[in-house]
Design a protein around this motif. Sequence first.
Motif, mmCIF file in Angstrom:
data_model
loop_
_atom_site.group_PDB
_atom_site.id
_atom_site.type_symbol
_atom_site.label_atom_id
_atom_site.label_comp_id
_atom_site.label_asym_id
_atom_site.label_seq_id
_atom_site.Cartn_x
_atom_site.Cartn_y
_atom_site.Cartn_z
ATOM 1 N N GLY B 233 0.811 -1.209 0.000
ATOM 2 C CA GLY B 233 0.000 0.000 0.000
ATOM 3 C C GLY B 233 0.842 1.256 0.000
ATOM 4 O O GLY B 233 2.077 1.203 -0.011
ATOM 5 N N HIS B 234 0.161 2.385 0.008
ATOM 6 C CA HIS B 234 0.860 3.658 -0.098
ATOM 7 C C HIS B 234 0.126 4.678 0.756
ATOM 8 O O HIS B 234 -1.095 4.686 0.777
ATOM 9 C CB HIS B 234 0.863 4.107 -1.563
ATOM 10 C CG HIS B 234 1.536 5.405 -1.789
ATOM 11 N ND1 HIS B 234 2.893 5.498 -1.981
ATOM 12 C CD2 HIS B 234 1.054 6.672 -1.786
ATOM 13 C CE1 HIS B 234 3.196 6.774 -2.139
ATOM 14 N NE2 HIS B 234 2.104 7.504 -2.020
ATOM 15 N N PRO B 235 0.776 5.576 1.456
ATOM 16 C CA PRO B 235 2.235 5.670 1.533
ATOM 17 C C PRO B 235 2.817 4.571 2.419
ATOM 18 O O PRO B 235 2.170 4.130 3.347
ATOM 19 C CB PRO B 235 2.455 7.044 2.146
ATOM 20 C CG PRO B 235 1.220 7.323 2.910
ATOM 21 C CD PRO B 235 0.098 6.643 2.204
ATOM 22 N N ARG B 236 4.027 4.162 2.127
ATOM 23 C CA ARG B 236 4.630 3.041 2.824
ATOM 24 C C ARG B 236 5.596 3.545 3.895
ATOM 25 O O ARG B 236 6.293 4.527 3.698
ATOM 26 C CB ARG B 236 5.407 2.164 1.835
ATOM 27 C CG ARG B 236 4.551 1.607 0.733
ATOM 28 C CD ARG B 236 5.341 0.638 -0.128
ATOM 29 N NE ARG B 236 6.387 1.308 -0.866
ATOM 30 C CZ ARG B 236 6.192 1.908 -2.027
ATOM 31 N NH1 ARG B 236 4.994 1.942 -2.551
ATOM 32 N NH2 ARG B 236 7.186 2.478 -2.668
ATOM 33 N N ALA B 237 5.620 2.832 4.993
ATOM 34 C CA ALA B 237 6.608 3.149 6.033
ATOM 35 C C ALA B 237 7.977 2.722 5.517
ATOM 36 O O ALA B 237 8.112 1.673 4.903
ATOM 37 C CB ALA B 237 6.277 2.416 7.306
#
Lengths: 177, 391
Positions: B233-237
Amino acid sequence: MAIRSQGDIADFSDLVAARSPALFRTAYAVVGDHQLAQDLLQEALAKAYVAWPRLRDTAKAEAYVRRTIVTTGISWWRRPSFHERPAAVLPEAGGSDATEQVTTRDAVWPLVCNLPPRQRTALVLRYYEDLSEAETADLMGCSVGTVKSQVSAALGKLREGVSDRSEVLFPDEAVTR
Amino acid sequence: MSTTLRESLARGIQSAAVPDLDLAALIEVGEHRLRRRRLVGVLGSVAAVVVVLALALSAALNSPVRRGQQPVDHPRPTPDRAVAQPVRKVVYNDTSLFRHTAGAVHYGDRLVATSDAFIHLDVTDDGFVYTTRGGRVWFSNGGTTIQIGTACGFAPNRQISTMSSRLVMTANAGSQVAWFDCRARPGARPDLVVFDTGSSREVARREVPCRYFCTLVGLTVDQVYFDGGYYRGHPRAEHRLDVSTGRLVTTTPRLRATDIRSHPRGLVVGDSWQSGTATDGIGVDFRAEGSRLSPVRVAYGPDLAGGSVFDTGTKGLVQLRLPEGYRSRSDLRFTLFEWLDDNTVALVGGGLGNGLQDILTCRLSDGSCVVAVPGDDMHDRRTVPNMDLPG
């Protein structure tokens, strides 16, 4: 070589260490997304670093960061790109059942996250941060009347989202029920 | 049992885990902004002085005393940007990966045989790095080839394969190569390993929070960035390993972009230097529009038709042009795959066959490109460093 003095950097580091959890929660309340909240907090702290000599003491610096979180978070929401984010997992197909209403107290937060940003921010500042209407207006950069109308609209939407069996006491009910 | 709205809000807000902030990166961002602000102030002052001087000079030249004199033929200033010799050599392979046989890698004017079919190809200042099936990571300086480590993949069996990508990576400058190693503690979290091909030694090894999946997303000077994978997914850590201190911290794509902007060998793609997307440049696609090469896409990013490219080394606009006399066509695309020095990049033509596998080297300062390695009559895909290889 750093432009800020070692003393300023040490004071800034102390603020980050001591207050970042509370400030992160404010950011999370404003944007309702963990990753965005982290970005928002970092942006607000970076602005505080630049403005540090003007802030003088820690209390003032924290207030500055909190205000920046609120104003920057609301401005991010206005960007068209903010509303389009690709998701790793597609949502369940089909709409929700209109007759299905929230009955548990833990389901209030998703409703809060779905509020428009200014309503959510006003609600959180008033009833989570326990700020007065005047303090909330000051932080959001708007009038007291606007805060009242935003909070009223937010509470109205939350009441619509929960059922009569809800275990949540809203502000004007908490005293009488 | 009833609960107040405040308690409900607190429960929702406090359910979010508080992240570890990267204090050093924060201070770095703040210092960067301060320096930029100071620079803008100085440039503003200089510009004001220049305007005043220009007005004074103009007034003097147009004065009645000067009008009768012949105009002075001033020589045109020559560009003062020194063009350094490329540090890195063009690296590529013309053996089809689909044949799964040992091949040979072109390293400048040398041809180096590989012991097995490689599934990853990369380059450092000292030579090139490739990975073969089983995860064996090799380094060659064009003469000697040695195994420098063993990389692992993730789910389901931790084997690196032709479907793996971004599990071994080098930076655009320097000697560092990074990969994930699962051998130290089988069944536990992997180590992120950083190896220096200049000194031939491991310079960092750190257990990382990648139980299920991780991919490397970027290397800059002494910084290795990785995240939970493209499908999370986005935003990604993101996480960042500081090689010089060994510190592992949580970071964000935004801070990585700031890091990229602060070093040469990066591109900002978009409408302006301020609003554009900062990228290490690898995988940026250019489309031929007449003799011009216009950016159309950033790797793992959206289409960017109509955008511009800015060099992080100079902040200047980059306007690449096809080599003089080059046969242009509307569907011609080139992908940036390697930085040879701060001012020179290598691009490979897209598509199979039809001579579209040409490798161009282009100078960012004046936009000129030359054909470094022709791809005439090729029917197999030319393999270049830094690309996701076909499975």
